[in-house]
Enzyme design. Sequence first.
Site, PDB file in Angstrom:
ATOM      1  N   GLU A 116       1.036  -1.168   0.089  1.00 36.95           N
ATOM      2  CA  GLU A 116      -0.039   0.020   0.025  1.00 36.95           C
ATOM      3  C   GLU A 116       0.921   1.258  -0.046  1.00 36.95           C
ATOM      4  OE1 GLU A 116      -2.804  -0.531   3.224  1.00 36.95           O
ATOM      5  OE2 GLU A 116      -4.274  -1.519   1.649  1.00 36.95           O
ATOM      6  N   GLU A 162      -6.077  -7.946  -1.139  1.00 40.37           N
ATOM      7  CA  GLU A 162      -6.477  -7.874  -0.031  1.00 40.37           C
ATOM      8  C   GLU A 162      -8.030  -7.528  -0.038  1.00 40.37           C
ATOM      9  OE1 GLU A 162      -4.468  -5.545   3.343  1.00 40.37           O
ATOM     10  OE2 GLU A 162      -2.529  -6.244   2.160  1.00 40.37           O
TER      11      GLU A 162
HETATM   12  C1  IPT Z   1      -4.230  -3.519   5.371  1.00 39.14           C
HETATM   13  C2  IPT Z   1      -2.714  -3.826   5.331  1.00 39.14           C
HETATM   14  O1  IPT Z   1      -2.132  -3.804   4.134  1.00 39.14           O
HETATM   15  C3  IPT Z   1      -2.490  -5.156   6.238  1.00 39.14           C
HETATM   16  O2  IPT Z   1      -1.233  -5.307   6.170  1.00 39.14           O
HETATM   17  C4  IPT Z   1      -3.266  -5.230   7.089  1.00 39.14           C
HETATM   18  O3  IPT Z   1      -2.673  -4.211   8.215  1.00 39.14           O
HETATM   19  C5  IPT Z   1      -4.712  -4.595   7.198  1.00 39.14           C
HETATM   20  O4  IPT Z   1      -4.693  -3.394   6.706  1.00 39.14           O
HETATM   21  C6  IPT Z   1      -5.465  -4.730   8.324  1.00 39.14           C
HETATM   22  O5  IPT Z   1      -5.352  -5.838   8.896  1.00 39.14           O
HETATM   23  S1  IPT Z   1      -4.250  -1.726   4.950  1.00 39.14           S
HETATM   24  C7  IPT Z   1      -5.708  -1.304   5.330  1.00 39.14           C
HETATM   25  C8  IPT Z   1      -5.983   0.218   5.860  1.00 39.14           C
HETATM   26  C9  IPT Z   1      -6.617  -1.421   4.120  1.00 39.14           C
END
Ligand code: IPT
Length: 975
Positions: free
Chosen positions: A192, A281
């Site tokens: 990100e 994700e």
């Molecule tokens: C996203 C991160 O990429 C991941 O590492 C983890 O922290 C997750 O959030 C939360 O569990 S970032 C999110 C703000 C989209």
Amino acid sequence: MKLSATFLLLLAGLLRPALTQIIPPGSPGFVHGKSSAAVTFDNSSLLIDNNRVMLFSGEFHFWRIPSPQLWSDVLQKMKAAGFNGVSVYVHWGMTEGKQGHLDWNFHRSVTAFLQVAKRVGILVVMRPGPYINAETTGGGFPGWLSNIQGLARSNAQDYTNAWQSYMTQVAQAIAPFQYPAGPVIGVQVENEFTTGTNFAPYMVTLESVLRNNGINKVPLTYNDFNAAGRYASGQGVVDLWGFDSYPNGFTCSSPQFAGVSTGYAGNRNQYVPNGPLYFPEFQGGSFDPYGGSGYDACYTLTNNEFANVFYKNNYANHATLQSLYMTFGGTNWGNLATTNVYTSYDYGAPIREDRTLSTKYTEIKLQANFLHATQAYLTANIMGSSSDGQTYATNNQVWTTNLRNSDQTNFYVARQTSATNLNPVTFSLRVSTTAGALTIPQFGGTITLAGRESKIIVTNYVFGQSKLRYSTAEVMTWTTIDNTDIIVLYALAGQNTETVIETSATSVQLTQGNGAISSRVTGGTVVLTGNPNGVSVAQFGRTKVFIMDKATAGTFWSPRQSPTTFDLTNRQPATLIGGPYLVRNATIAGSTLNVVGDISSSGTLSVVAPAAVNTVTFNGAKLTGTKNAAGVWSGALTKPAIAATIPSLKTATWRCSDSLPEVANSFDDSKWVTATKTTTLREQKPTAGKLVLFGDEYGFHQGNLIYRGHFTGHATGVTLTMQGGAFFGYSAFLNGKFLGSSTGSSSDQATNTWNFPATNTGDNVLTIVNDNMGLDEDFSPTDSYKNPRGVRGYQLLGGGDFSSWKIQGNLGGESWVDEVRGPLNEGGLWFERVGAHLPGYDDSKWTANCSPLTGITAAGIRAYRTTFNLNIPATADVPISVHFTRTPSSNYRSVLYVNGWQFGRFVSNLGPQTVYPIPEGILNHRGSNTLVVTIWSLDAAGAKIAALDIAASVMISSTKEVVATVNSPGFAQLR
Ligand code: IPT
């Protein structure tokens, strides 16, 4: 002229944009400008060896389960549900605990993990960071990095130098596993990363280091924080763009549903018209902070209904790559947590922390099976979307998206217009079929969406030689066995279904069922109607239709035909197996079907297999059964008795010792680090006092820190600013007398003035014990991971200053001694430094007849040690947890060690975690175990643990890999 390696890498990176101009990125097949690559993509989907595949992936951090023989269990469970991919972060901080000293062994081994993934036959997207976020300490950064001046996640020279070795070595470890030699089909650059332009020098350099170290056969991928088109194809240094989405957020205390996004398909179209819709994700659960509601609440926030509504919305938008974060969360053992999470990283994920399967797992299994079996989805186009009550559904409370493939297969994704509606809605649906436009159901009744339910309704769905004109039930999977096409349909119990299959047959037999489904032949079709209940089978010509209620369908497995490959072409299962807790694989040898799986309770095994199969074994034992008129074999599956001995800690004998001897003036701290720094490179400066006392400046990056500040004279008090991250606590003592504590809040700092009761004429000692809840993450990036831990500022009141400050953290600091358990496992409490948490420590001099259940009666820290034996068969999966009973009114903190591994930090006043799963392999299931627990009473009144015990969550007869206890050193080797 001698050019530095870094400069050359940078130069190579800067040349990249030129190359992307020659070969347009995002054009079909583009991967690093190579159209011959095995892993490519176009605007529909990923292609592997030119086979279109849906990447149905889940996030799993192998290092969050440091018993590597359990990795295969997690991956096999994923594969059994129909996942064909896994996404993994790699943790820089736990790998390079000291700059230049990288250790890729044990639970840190990328190579070992990729070997397991290859063996299981699951594709992998590697995400090595170097920044990973992930709710882990420093967001994956090593603690020593916080001592550099440069801005992390920038092209600052000191930061660039810092990550070189790690990224070089991780790339070299991944490279031999790139498809087709191994399972890796993508490598993500950073995480990100949103700063600057799409050619930020930092990203360009990272990309060069990956490529120059062998990552040149698979796409480099990118996860945008939101759908903003950063680094989208053709506009950046990566090949495959995707964005992350957590639509229900992270507030587990209020498990309301948010609305589903209507815009994903438009986002793809805008940013990657030549690429697929990819979610690197997508929300699989949620993390939870100290004081939070606990992971069962997070599970409720993101449960099977969430999976039903939100993942089907992804398919409505034609997502063909999706990774569910987390699919198995694991544990923040050994100080892995950052401040916003506690020890458990269960995440409310489909596979829970103890590796048990949830109802959400079953929902995902139904979806993944369908997508795996349905090639037509991959090239479907979105035809329209509406909740107007006119275009598709006859009720404007239903919002329908129609996708259609060029072969005329239609997908109608019907969901409630309001994702938060808990009440059912009924409707009819206007669909397109090769027999013309129809409003279904045609023969009476309606279609129902329960509250928080979505449905994928198909028309013109070809399965083998057969064709579903439509069904208001959903498709789980289909296959062809003995030249007979078999399709499995399901709907919630109590819901009306109508299924129409085109056929030349003139009669239909209901060969299994209890009258739930009625059948007739009309107009070249077989029509099946009714409310599914159990398994009903209709048979005609060379077609068999299985209609099940959803709960029954959820008990079925469709093992992949070739259990150790990636199933890129073999999309239809050879067998269907209903009943058991888990089916890992099923293979046919002659007339015998050998099923391998796990049994949680005795029941019936149902098998759909070729007629030639007349014998069924389960885990090698021959079963007795019969085939019914539908050709379904069924027999009793009996759970073998599990002779497991799990003692209760209620009767344990404990030995205990004071673990805060540092409060005594006589304590010898001459070997401790003497604070000497008066300046720090970081932006976060001391708030008061001449010396910089931050633990990280002296090589102590995790766990408790202890300070001893010496002064002479008659100061009247001290003002301290302490910092330990959100929810930290600390206690202060003068000359052995308790001054007071800060017991923890969401604030990461506390400033207090402590008045001294009396001072000595000679040396006075201020002893402080501080908690480090983990280093902050660096999401922005603003170097927030450099936020200090320990004494941020100090001032003696009433005259004078400290003559010296002594600091102690984990034994050895960055020269930690335990290679196996790694740099982060130990903190700085006395019992840790002397090695009392390790098996083999001689506690015979410790006090007998004490117990954490009686506890301590004053402020301070005491450590309690006991041992217990387990005798659990290797063929059983018996996840065992340590259970605390919490007294929220009591201010105490505990650290829990099992066999030398730190597997828990407990905070009584904040909670919420009380159950601490200890994975087999860390826990010795067939032998002796050493358990150490501390009580740190932050109150003068003292504290005790109301109840403490161990218990199994389930007892499953299991075919997971036999797990040996991780070979880790004991006291004799380490102290
Ligand atoms: C996203 C991160 O990429 C991941 O590492 C983890 O922290 C997750 O959030 C939360 O569990 S970032 C999110 C703000 C989209």
